[in-house]
Design an enzyme around this catalytic site. Structure first.
Site, PDB file in Angstrom:
ATOM      1  N   GLY A 172      -0.705  -1.255   6.510  1.00 19.12           N
ATOM      2  CA  GLY A 172      -0.133  -2.362   7.541  1.00 19.12           C
ATOM      3  C   GLY A 172      -1.543  -2.957   7.740  1.00 19.12           C
ATOM      4  CB  CYS A 177      -0.939   0.122   1.131  1.00 13.38           C
ATOM      5  SG  CYS A 177      -2.147  -1.250   1.227  1.00 13.38           S
ATOM      6  CD  GLU A 193       9.465 -10.911  -8.991  1.00  6.17           C
ATOM      7  OE1 GLU A 193      10.734 -10.888  -9.055  1.00  6.17           O
ATOM      8  OE2 GLU A 193       8.741 -10.604  -8.049  1.00  6.17           O
ATOM      9  CD1 TRP A 213      -0.479  -6.015  -3.355  1.00  2.39           C
ATOM     10  CD2 TRP A 213      -0.557  -6.855  -1.181  1.00  2.39           C
ATOM     11  NE1 TRP A 213      -0.120  -7.468  -3.496  1.00  2.39           N
ATOM     12  CE2 TRP A 213      -0.348  -7.891  -2.018  1.00  2.39           C
ATOM     13  CE3 TRP A 213      -0.777  -7.045   0.151  1.00  2.39           C
ATOM     14  CZ2 TRP A 213       0.225  -9.195  -1.952  1.00  2.39           C
ATOM     15  CZ3 TRP A 213      -0.435  -8.498   0.643  1.00  2.39           C
ATOM     16  CH2 TRP A 213      -0.090  -9.333  -0.313  1.00  2.39           C
ATOM     17  CE  LYS A 223      11.192  -2.891  -5.728  1.00  2.00           C
ATOM     18  NZ  LYS A 223      12.064  -3.817  -6.285  1.00  2.00           N
TER      19      LYS A 223
HETATM   20  O1  M6R Z   1      12.766  -5.269   0.073  1.00  2.00           O
HETATM   21  P1  M6R Z   1      13.311  -6.572   0.303  1.00  2.00           P
HETATM   22  O2  M6R Z   1      14.560  -6.653  -0.435  1.00  2.00           O
HETATM   23  O3  M6R Z   1      13.256  -6.853   1.589  1.00  2.00           O
HETATM   24  O4  M6R Z   1      12.067  -7.322  -0.496  1.00  2.00           O
HETATM   25  C1  M6R Z   1      12.360  -8.740  -0.533  1.00  2.00           C
HETATM   26  C2  M6R Z   1      11.320  -9.640  -1.567  1.00  2.00           C
HETATM   27  O5  M6R Z   1      10.143  -9.075  -1.133  1.00  2.00           O
HETATM   28  C3  M6R Z   1      11.856  -8.944  -3.050  1.00  2.00           C
HETATM   29  O6  M6R Z   1      13.157  -9.434  -3.070  1.00  2.00           O
HETATM   30  C4  M6R Z   1      11.025  -9.916  -3.902  1.00  2.00           C
HETATM   31  O7  M6R Z   1      11.176 -11.431  -3.984  1.00  2.00           O
HETATM   32  C5  M6R Z   1      11.104  -9.290  -5.537  1.00  2.00           C
HETATM   33  N1  M6R Z   1       9.948  -9.084  -5.946  1.00  2.00           N
HETATM   34  C6  M6R Z   1      11.810 -10.347  -6.409  1.00  2.00           C
HETATM   35  O8  M6R Z   1      11.991  -9.805  -7.487  1.00  2.00           O
END
Ligand code: M6R
Length: 609
Positions: free
Chosen positions: A104, A2, A489, A79, A604
């Site tokens: 959240g 979100c 993905e 989201w 993201k």
């Molecule tokens: O912000 P972060 O690196 O902690 O995020 C971890 C995962 O959510 C992130 O890498 C996710 O797997 C991506 N969408 C992969 O491309």
């Protein structure tokens, strides 16, 4: 997850709150894109609410039918967690005098409904609407007092921006875990989930402190803690600009970010070199942290975790130190076998991933010193870990992580080199050679990105299939995990990575005629073994895309397409290999006409458990 934004200021006419909120939501859309909404407040507190299932563009269209010329408002891109994707569940949510947006999860919303008898007042299925009812119930004319009481009742993570009908022009904000940044300039005050929405309005900002109430108005921003004492936030300066957060002529953020990798790698490595060797003293990281630990635990999610897998393979083979890698969401509910002798490394692009943050807190509780590798400055993980090494990728907007992975690897390579020097596994010359190979990896990536003909050929094969396998051994297995994640993905092709030697223990039963198998064979010491495994799948009809180092001798019968990596040293094959696997996923998704930057069901920054 979100995205939230709020604005109170003096802009009016064509540059009014509505425009600022909608523009900001477009920048934040990568955080969630199921539905979007805005609440605009008139000079006398009157409320104009617009919310729509779908992208921000759908909301924009609806807003443009009857534009509102207000100077204050809040906006949200969702989201979905609690309740389906529809107009009613979209934020903002209103109850009585209160209208709010939320990022959240309110964990005890069922209990609150029961305890305060709110069932009859609710229109949506969301946890957020319950918070609006609670605040309306507690509100006796003093927003601070209502918020202070609400904090005692609400459990979970939240960032709220709240309008009260009788407080026109003011936005009240409070957060626990979920991120919020804010800024003020001559045109007014701004608050948002992250900087991408604020960068158009200036370079100074601050991270909204937790357990405080922040009030925004056109004149300024005030913050006080829950006892009413004024809090002065630390003002930070952004080190990137509007262009960095835009597509800059590329059709998608993802391909722009793939192209930015060589520079990001240099930006991450060079500032940490003294005498061509890694040195973290400027970042306050004592050598003892690396020289005294008995083992290392790496914790992360998704791509960041796969970077950790490469780090493990590299550290163990170079430094001979035991390294374990954990999925953050599992680690936090496991029995952590760590203590003060373990160095815990957490990796996160956003620095806000809730599972990684919880795992970090658990590691600290176990007495383990913690080091975070984070891209977003001032993020919660960066602030809470004992030590932090920032990656310098700039903003990563595409949901599929690319440049963040590369720079996470770069930091893990720097750490490996420093560990090896401190533990006598590298001489100075060996260290310098290692660093020189690391720096030249950016050239290898550049070359890979420029010469993508064979990757485009491979795409023709992959895009027709519902399934694909990635295989490799050792470091190659670690890279292939990330390759499979990227493909699934954004192209929605079912892809799995397997340790090549494990195939015949079951998985090989799945190989059928024309199934794409992307085989990585870049590691000299297991090259022949991997090629044997490739032969086994090819003999069963697989269409093999073989990724090897330039110059590798391979019988052409073994593969359908061969992709050569411009690299000499095995340990550094990951950099051009990552670029090739990212491009494979990118072109496949694009060829299938999918939304490359915003794949379905994803967001993201994953700030829910
Ligand atoms: O912000 P972060 O690196 O902690 O995020 C971890 C995962 O959510 C992130 O890498 C996710 O797997 C991506 N969408 C992969 O491309």
């Amino acid at each position: 997850m979100c995205g939230i934004i709020g604005y109170s200021g003096s802009y009016s006419g064509s540059f009014c709150a509505q425009k600022i909120l909608l523009d900001g939501l477009e920048q934040l859309e990568y955080r969630g894109y199921d539905s979007a909404g805005v609440a605009l407040q008139g000079e006398n507190g009157e409320l104009f609410l617009r919310k729509k299932a779908g992208r921000v563009s759908v909301l924009r269209e609806a807003c443009e039918v009857a534009p509102v010329n207000a100077r204050c408002g809040i906006g949200h891109t969702r989201w979905a967690t609690h309740g389906g994707v529809n107009d009613v569940n979209a934020h903002p949510h209103s109850c009585g005098r209160v209208t709010l947006i939320h990022n959240g999860i309110i964990e005890n919303y069922h209990e609150i409904i029961a305890a305060f008898g709110f069932a009859g007042r609710l229109h949506s299925e969301t946890d957020t609407e319950v918070a609006a009812c609670l605040l309306d119930y507690l509100y006796q004319g003093d927003p601070f007092d209502a918020l202070r009481q609400a904090v005692d009742i609400l459990t979970g993570s939240y960032a709220f921006c709240i309008l009260f009908a009788d407080q026109p022009g003011k936005i009240f904000c409070i957060r626990n875990v979920s991120p919020l940044v804010a800024a003020h300039n001559e045109s007014g005050s701004f608050v948002a989930s992250d900087l991408t929405a604020l960068i158009a309005y200036g370079k100074s900002y601050f991270v909204v402190p937790e357990e405080t109430v922040m009030t925004l108005s056109a004149e300024g921003i005030s913050i006080c803690d829950l006892s009413g004492k004024t809090v002065q936030p630390e003002i930070l300066t952004v080190d990137w600009d509007v262009e960095s957060a835009q597509k800059g002529g590329y059709p998608h953020y993802m391909i722009k970010e793939i192209n930015e990798q060589p520079e990001a790698l240099q930006n991450t490595v060079r500032p940490r070199l003294r005498n061509d060797l890694p040195d973290f003293s400027e970042e306050g990281i004592p050598d003892a942290l690396l020289s005294c630990c008995e083992n290392i635990t790496i914790i992360a999610c998704g791509t960041a975790m796969y970077a950790g897998m490469v780090g493990k393979a590299l550290m163990e083979q170079t430094v001979k130190i035991p390294v374990s890698v954990h999925i953050a969401s599992e680690f936090r509910y496991d029995t952590p076998l760590i203590d003060s002798r373990t160095l815990t490394i957490v990796i996160s692009q956003s620095g806000e991933t809730i599972d990684t943050l919880a795992a970090l807190r658990l590691a600290k509780d176990c007495g383990s010193p913690t080091l975070a590798i984070v891209n977003v400055k001032g993020s919660t993980i960066a602030r809470e870990s004992d030590y932090v090494l920032y990656t310098h990728a700039g903003p990563e907007i595409a949901v599929a992580s690319t440049k963040a992975y590369t720079v996470q690897l770069a930091v893990l390579y720097l750490l490996t080199c420093r560990l090896a020097l401190l533990r006598g596994c590298f001489s100075q010359e060996q260290g310098q050679e290692f660093i020189s190979a690391l720096l030249s990896s950016s050239e290898a990536m550049e070359q890979m990105i420029r010469q993508d003909q064979m990757i485009r050929e491979a795409v023709k094969m992959v895009k027709r299939s519902d399934h694909a396998f990635f295989i490799g051994r050792g470091l190659d297995y670690a890279f292939s995990l990330e390759g499979a994640l990227k493909l699934k993905e954004i192209s929605y092709i079912h892809a799995e990575a397997y340790a090549a030697g494990e195939l015949k223990h079951g998985t090989i039963a799945l190989i059928e005629e024309k199934m794409p198998v992307i085989a990585l064979a870049t590691q000299e010491k297991i090259f022949a073994k991997t090629i044997s495994n490739v032969r086994e799948v090819r003999a069963r009809g697989a269409a093999v895309i073989l990724i090897v180092k330039e110059g590798a001798q391979v019988d052409p019968d073994v593969y359908d397409i061969r992709i050569d990596l411009p690299v000499r040293k095995d340990e550094f094959a990951v950099f051009p290999a990552a670029a090739s696997l990212q491009l494979l996923a990118y072109y496949t998704s694009d060829a299938k006409g999918l939304n490359v930057d915003k794949p379905r069901n994803l967001a993201k920054s994953v700030t829910v458990e």
